[in-house]
Design a protein around this motif. Structure first.
Motif, PDB file in Angstrom:
ATOM      1  N   THR A 163      -4.941  12.454  15.712  1.00 30.58           N
ATOM      2  CA  THR A 163      -4.825  12.448  14.723  1.00 30.58           C
ATOM      3  C   THR A 163      -5.679  11.033  13.492  1.00 30.58           C
ATOM      4  N   VAL A 164      -6.384  11.319  13.130  1.00 36.31           N
ATOM      5  CA  VAL A 164      -6.939  10.170  12.381  1.00 36.31           C
ATOM      6  C   VAL A 164      -5.744   9.349  12.475  1.00 36.31           C
ATOM      7  N   THR A 165      -4.666   9.198  12.086  1.00 36.59           N
ATOM      8  CA  THR A 165      -3.486   7.841  11.947  1.00 36.59           C
ATOM      9  C   THR A 165      -3.313   7.503  13.301  1.00 36.59           C
ATOM     10  N   THR A 166      -4.057   7.796  14.237  1.00 34.69           N
ATOM     11  CA  THR A 166      -3.065   7.597  14.998  1.00 34.69           C
ATOM     12  C   THR A 166      -3.353   5.986  15.967  1.00 34.69           C
ATOM     13  N   LYS A 167      -3.060   5.217  16.588  1.00 31.33           N
ATOM     14  CA  LYS A 167      -2.951   3.726  16.994  1.00 31.33           C
ATOM     15  C   LYS A 167      -3.468   2.934  15.249  1.00 31.33           C
ATOM     16  N   THR A 168      -3.415   2.960  13.936  1.00 31.52           N
ATOM     17  CA  THR A 168      -3.378   3.033  12.864  1.00 31.52           C
ATOM     18  C   THR A 168      -2.178   2.254  12.533  1.00 31.52           C
ATOM     19  N   PRO A 169      -2.441   1.762  11.521  1.00 28.45           N
ATOM     20  CA  PRO A 169      -0.840   0.940  10.857  1.00 28.45           C
ATOM     21  C   PRO A 169       0.083   2.516  10.299  1.00 28.45           C
ATOM     22  N   MET A 170      -1.159   3.752   9.895  1.00 25.29           N
ATOM     23  CA  MET A 170       0.400   4.134   9.531  1.00 25.29           C
ATOM     24  C   MET A 170       0.602   5.191  11.443  1.00 25.29           C
ATOM     25  N   HIS A 171       0.663   5.188  12.028  1.00 24.34           N
ATOM     26  CA  HIS A 171       0.975   5.334  12.744  1.00 24.34           C
ATOM     27  C   HIS A 171       1.900   6.829  13.334  1.00 24.34           C
ATOM     28  N   SER A 172       1.835   7.949  14.229  1.00 26.87           N
ATOM     29  CA  SER A 172       3.312   8.503  14.112  1.00 26.87           C
ATOM     30  C   SER A 172       3.943   8.193  12.815  1.00 26.87           C
ATOM     31  N   THR A 173       3.299   8.634  11.120  1.00 26.31           N
ATOM     32  CA  THR A 173       4.041   8.078  10.268  1.00 26.31           C
ATOM     33  C   THR A 173       5.046   9.971  10.177  1.00 26.31           C
ATOM     34  N   LYS A 174       5.571   9.994   9.664  1.00 22.79           N
ATOM     35  CA  LYS A 174       6.200  11.172   8.770  1.00 22.79           C
ATOM     36  C   LYS A 174       6.092  11.398   8.313  1.00 22.79           C
ATOM     37  N   LEU A 175       5.424  10.465   6.747  1.00 21.63           N
ATOM     38  CA  LEU A 175       5.353  11.062   5.470  1.00 21.63           C
ATOM     39  C   LEU A 175       3.724  11.961   5.189  1.00 21.63           C
ATOM     40  N   PRO A 176       4.013  12.103   4.448  1.00 24.28           N
ATOM     41  CA  PRO A 176       2.746  12.772   3.671  1.00 24.28           C
ATOM     42  C   PRO A 176       1.622  11.896   3.845  1.00 24.28           C
ATOM     43  N   LEU A 177       0.542  12.018   3.694  1.00 21.87           N
ATOM     44  CA  LEU A 177      -0.450  11.545   4.039  1.00 21.87           C
ATOM     45  C   LEU A 177      -0.662  10.643   2.374  1.00 21.87           C
ATOM     46  N   TRP A 178      -0.411  11.781   1.229  1.00 17.85           N
ATOM     47  CA  TRP A 178      -0.563  11.751  -0.358  1.00 17.85           C
ATOM     48  C   TRP A 178       0.450  10.167  -0.179  1.00 17.85           C
ATOM     49  N   LYS A 179       1.893  10.421   0.082  1.00 16.83           N
ATOM     50  CA  LYS A 179       2.612   8.665  -0.718  1.00 16.83           C
ATOM     51  C   LYS A 179       1.591   7.653  -0.086  1.00 16.83           C
ATOM     52  N   TRP A 180       1.132   7.970   1.420  1.00 15.04           N
ATOM     53  CA  TRP A 180       0.511   6.768   1.723  1.00 15.04           C
ATOM     54  C   TRP A 180      -0.899   5.944   0.690  1.00 15.04           C
ATOM     55  N   LEU A 181      -1.586   6.848   0.739  1.00 14.76           N
ATOM     56  CA  LEU A 181      -2.268   6.628   0.272  1.00 14.76           C
ATOM     57  C   LEU A 181      -1.889   6.619  -1.892  1.00 14.76           C
ATOM     58  N   LEU A 182      -0.805   7.142  -2.592  1.00 18.11           N
ATOM     59  CA  LEU A 182      -0.559   6.565  -3.615  1.00 18.11           C
ATOM     60  C   LEU A 182      -0.535   5.034  -3.453  1.00 18.11           C
ATOM     61  N   CYS A 183       0.429   5.020  -1.899  1.00 17.41           N
ATOM     62  CA  CYS A 183       0.702   3.427  -2.319  1.00 17.41           C
ATOM     63  C   CYS A 183      -0.030   2.489  -1.875  1.00 17.41           C
ATOM     64  N   MET A 184      -1.410   3.078  -1.429  1.00 17.46           N
ATOM     65  CA  MET A 184      -2.320   1.919  -1.332  1.00 17.46           C
ATOM     66  C   MET A 184      -3.413   1.867  -2.632  1.00 17.46           C
ATOM     67  N   TYR A 185      -3.063   2.862  -3.460  1.00 19.83           N
ATOM     68  CA  TYR A 185      -3.565   3.191  -5.148  1.00 19.83           C
ATOM     69  C   TYR A 185      -3.099   1.948  -5.521  1.00 19.83           C
ATOM     70  N   LEU A 186      -1.038   2.126  -5.354  1.00 16.24           N
ATOM     71  CA  LEU A 186      -1.123   0.876  -6.667  1.00 16.24           C
ATOM     72  C   LEU A 186      -0.634  -0.804  -5.950  1.00 16.24           C
ATOM     73  N   MET A 187      -0.784  -0.687  -4.460  1.00 24.82           N
ATOM     74  CA  MET A 187      -0.548  -1.917  -3.971  1.00 24.82           C
ATOM     75  C   MET A 187      -2.571  -2.392  -4.677  1.00 24.82           C
ATOM     76  N   VAL A 188      -3.766  -1.566  -4.390  1.00 19.72           N
ATOM     77  CA  VAL A 188      -4.466  -2.487  -4.707  1.00 19.72           C
ATOM     78  C   VAL A 188      -4.546  -2.895  -6.575  1.00 19.72           C
ATOM     79  N   ASN A 189      -3.885  -2.098  -7.166  1.00 15.02           N
ATOM     80  CA  ASN A 189      -4.491  -1.987  -7.645  1.00 15.02           C
ATOM     81  C   ASN A 189      -3.663  -2.870  -9.258  1.00 15.02           C
ATOM     82  N   SER A 190      -2.070  -3.861  -8.771  1.00 17.56           N
ATOM     83  CA  SER A 190      -0.933  -3.922  -9.288  1.00 17.56           C
ATOM     84  C   SER A 190      -2.292  -5.513  -9.201  1.00 17.56           C
TER      85      SER A 190
END
Ligand SMILES: [Zn+2]
Length: 332
Positions: free
Chosen positions: A62-89
């Motif tokens: 899938t698109v997350t294979t071999k990325t730091p999100m590899h085999s994630t069980k979390l929805p991609l939305w949570k990853w996106l939100l986490c990224m959003y909060l990190m780049v914004n703070s």
């Protein structure tokens, strides 16, 4: 862009996955196992959305294979939100708060944070040498020494604290690396790696810089030990403001940055630093002034995901994360 607008742009998992695919595979979809360009979407009822099979090695990804999100069980939305909060703070977000905001365990939020910091690591495009006016500075990290009666502890350099070397182009990029001392032998290779010979170096009075500075187009310094911090254009306030961001992140957010994970906190602060552009503003006293402002959030998210493949995190037995980082790591 606020969180409502983010949700509007990414209303469901499908929209999030499309975004990840567009950015991560911006040069065409490639199998992360064998780098083959031919693959097929598996659309059977039993396969999950976004699952592909390689036309060559037949392995699935899938698109997350071999990325730091590899085999994630979390929805991609949570990853996106986490990224959003990190780049914004401005100083980063602690895993305790991140966990609460995302509705995940603190431990999970901590791992997500480190996975995203891994994405913030400079990509293979390299780090062009800094030029123009380049300020050099060092910072020392670590807890206060434990109180002992009658013992006066040294502060700053010369102690057991972890050192960080910072090279900052004025109104430009910054590079940093962990150091053990501020001796010429240790600093010279870093300055040579990060800074163009045509640059004008600005430093404090450290003897090592006097030696290194001879190889550069110009070198000016202020004498901190005589309480001289600015002399006209000569100062290293830019490098120090990077250092103070680091210090505030430590004091206010992360509290404890172990030398193992410190390079990744440097990536995080360096990432936000690099994703700013100069903007001219008019102050209330009607003076023109150049300030650095953050790039639009979508640009930062795209930049984060651009080199995601190959940055997989390894889990340690204790449930932590292990990332192959050299002792000397750098940020841009
Ligand atoms: Zn393959």
């Amino acid at each position: 862009m606020n969180i409502d607008q983010l949700r509007e742009q990414f209303p469901d998992e499908n929209a999030c996955r499309k975004f990840f695919e567009t950015v991560i595979w911006q040069n065409g979809r490639r199998c992360p196992h064998c780098d083959c360009r031919v693959s097929y979407l598996l659309s059977g009822r039993s396969s999950r959305p976004g699952l592909y099979e390689c036309g060559w090695c037949k392995r699935q990804f899938t698109v997350t294979t071999k990325t730091p999100m590899h085999s994630t069980k979390l929805p991609l939305w949570k990853w996106l939100l986490c990224m959003y909060l990190m780049v914004n703070s401005s100083k980063g977000v602690s895993s305790v708060f991140m966990g609460k905001w995302l509705g995940v365990a603190q431990r999970t939020a901590w791992k997500m944070g480190h996975a995203i910091r891994r994405l913030m690591e400079p990509g293979p495009e390299g780090q062009p040498p800094l030029n123009g006016i380049v300020e050099l500075d060092e910072k020392y990290f670590g807890g206060k020494p434990r109180y002992e009666h009658g013992v006066k502890h040294k502060r700053g350099k010369g102690t057991e604290k972890q050192g960080v070397f910072v090279a900052a182009e004025r109104q430009g990029q910054v590079r940093s690396a962990l150091i053990d001392s501020d001796q010429t032998a240790e600093l010279r290779p870093l300055v040579e790696r990060f800074v163009d010979r045509q640059a004008h170096l600005m430093t404090d009075q450290n003897w090592a810089y006097q030696q290194i500075g001879k190889d550069y187009a110009a070198h000016s310094w202020v004498n901190h030990s005589e309480k001289e911090f600015v002399r006209g254009e000569v100062h290293n306030n830019t490098a120090e403001s990077f250092n103070s961001l680091l210090e505030r992140a430590k004091q206010g957010v992360f509290h404890f940055m172990s030398p193992t994970h410190l390079p990744r906190y440097l990536y995080e602060i360096g990432f936000r630093w690099a994703h700013r552009v100069p903007k001219e503003i008019v102050t209330k006293h009607r003076r023109r002034k150049t300030v650095m402002v953050a790039l639009p959030v979508m640009d930062m998210l795209r930049s984060l995901l651009t080199h995601a493949v190959g940055k997989q995190l390894r889990r340690t037995l204790g449930g932590g994360v292990r990332v192959p980082i050299a002792v000397l790591s750098s940020v841009n």
